[in-house]
Design an enzyme around this catalytic site. Structure first.
Site, mmCIF file in Angstrom:
data_model
loop_
_atom_site.group_PDB
_atom_site.id
_atom_site.type_symbol
_atom_site.label_atom_id
_atom_site.label_comp_id
_atom_site.label_asym_id
_atom_site.label_seq_id
_atom_site.Cartn_x
_atom_site.Cartn_y
_atom_site.Cartn_z
ATOM 1 N N GLY A 36 16.706 -11.144 -11.306
ATOM 2 C CA GLY A 36 15.691 -11.088 -12.351
ATOM 3 C C GLY A 36 16.205 -11.232 -13.766
ATOM 4 N N GLY A 37 17.436 -11.702 -13.943
ATOM 5 C CA GLY A 37 17.974 -11.858 -15.284
ATOM 6 C C GLY A 37 17.269 -12.948 -16.065
ATOM 7 N N ASN A 45 20.673 -19.526 -9.191
ATOM 8 C CA ASN A 45 21.295 -18.341 -8.594
ATOM 9 C C ASN A 45 22.065 -18.679 -7.322
ATOM 10 O OD1 ASN A 45 19.786 -15.160 -9.235
ATOM 11 N ND2 ASN A 45 19.918 -16.876 -10.642
ATOM 12 N N ASN A 104 19.240 -11.332 -3.890
ATOM 13 C CA ASN A 104 20.190 -10.817 -4.871
ATOM 14 C C ASN A 104 19.450 -10.003 -5.925
ATOM 15 O OD1 ASN A 104 21.829 -12.143 -7.733
ATOM 16 N ND2 ASN A 104 22.647 -10.541 -6.446
ATOM 17 N N ARG A 184 20.299 -21.529 -18.146
ATOM 18 C CA ARG A 184 19.596 -20.244 -18.115
ATOM 19 C C ARG A 184 18.888 -19.964 -19.439
ATOM 20 N NH1 ARG A 184 21.015 -16.495 -13.735
ATOM 21 N NH2 ARG A 184 19.905 -14.996 -15.028
ATOM 22 N N HIS A 265 28.187 -8.526 -10.005
ATOM 23 C CA HIS A 265 26.826 -8.454 -9.494
ATOM 24 C C HIS A 265 26.409 -9.716 -8.755
ATOM 25 C CE1 HIS A 265 22.799 -6.863 -9.315
ATOM 26 N NE2 HIS A 265 22.285 -7.860 -10.017
ATOM 27 N N TRP A 266 27.092 -10.819 -9.019
ATOM 28 C CA TRP A 266 26.722 -12.127 -8.476
ATOM 29 C C TRP A 266 27.653 -12.504 -7.336
ATOM 30 C CZ3 TRP A 266 25.812 -16.769 -12.297
ATOM 31 C CH2 TRP A 266 24.485 -17.203 -12.170
#
Length: 287
Positions: A36-37, A45, A104, A184, A265-266
């Site tokens: 959700g970034g 993603n 994710n 992004r 996180h990724w």
């Protein structure tokens, strides 16, 4: 094993919304749900995973409601529930009875909520640093605070996107190309997204109830969930605390945990080769 087809892109009507969907490959369906970034989309993603997984499965990659080219409306009183409803509606629209889910962060919370609401629609599930795990039990991480404040203050900027991705999403900031930052950022400044950001701090009279709904560890159904689940969590995750991994492994009946060193996180992006190999092996397990 299937031959990877050229990717197909289309808009799919799902209830009151339309979801932009990318597909590749053939076989048992696997739905990839993104985080959700700011500026997140399904294909950005999972840029390092789609082709590898499409050699074995029918890979379905939606932009979740509020992101990319999909409709921007989302029920903020129960965001994870509404996301789960949208994914279920997408399965209906594609005439898919059951699917594997890979999620994710934000998408991981959506996958888990769907598995709790409708376990009959989920074959197997892989969650990478999922949201909604102890959300209300501690102060937000610096990474989550940065995400939630992106549209505040002086508004969105390329520098904010770069800081979020390079400082909080990954362990090795130097591995992130400028092209990804640009992609992004451009996605994050769509006028309808700026007017109503999809991921925000709950506020107003219904906020306590919203926070409760966003903490999936409070859901008693979690301990009864029979969906075979693999949780993948980077030990250097600065957005969602890695301690959430053991919580899920202890609570869920059929949950394995893979903890990755020198990974943020990724995980699916940073450790793509390991992730892809592991995901194929897990998802090809017995139905």
């Amino acid at each position: 094993m299937s031959t990877v087809r050229t990717r197909e892109e289309r808009m799919v009507p799902v209830g009151r919304r339309s979801l932009f969907v990318t597909e590749a490959g053939a076989g048992r369906p696997v739905v990839l749900l993104h985080g959700g970034g700011p500026g997140a989309t399904g294909t950005s993603n999972y840029a390092r995973n789609i082709n590898a997984l499409a050699e074995h499965f029918r890979v379905i990659v939606p932009d979740l409601p509020g992101y990319g080219r999909s409709s921007k409306d989302l029920d903020q009183s129960d965001p994870f529930g509404d996301l789960a409803l949208a994914v279920r509606g997408l399965l209906d629209a594609l005439d898919i009875d059951r699917a594997h889910l890979v999620g994710n962060s934000y998408g991981g919370a959506a996958a888990l909520r769907l598995a709790l609401d409708r376990p009959d629609r989920v074959d197997r599930m892989i969650l990478m640093g999922p949201g909604g795990i102890g959300t209300t039990r501690a102060l937000p991480t610096k990474g989550l605070n940065h995400l939630l404040s992106y549209y505040g203050g002086d508004g969105p900027s390329r520098d904010k996107v770069a800081t979020f991705i390079r400082d909080y999403l990954v362990h090795d900031a130097g591995a992130v190309p400028d092209e990804l930052i640009d992609l992004r950022y451009e996605a994050s400044i769509q006028p309808d997204v700026v007017a109503s950001p999809p991921l925000r701090r709950p506020s107003g009279p219904g906020a306590p109830r919203t926070l409760w709904r966003m903490d999936l560890t409070r859901d008693r159904r979690l301990s009864r969930c029979e969906v075979p689940t693999l949780v993948v969590w980077g030990q250097d995750d600065k957005v969602n605390r890695p301690s959430g991994g053991p919580v899920l492994a202890r609570t869920m009946r059929r949950c394995d945990l893979l903890s990755l060193a020198r990974t943020g996180h990724w995980a699916q992006w940073e450790r793509a080769e390991l992730f892809n190999t592991t995901a194929v092996a897990f998802l090809e397990g017995e139905r």
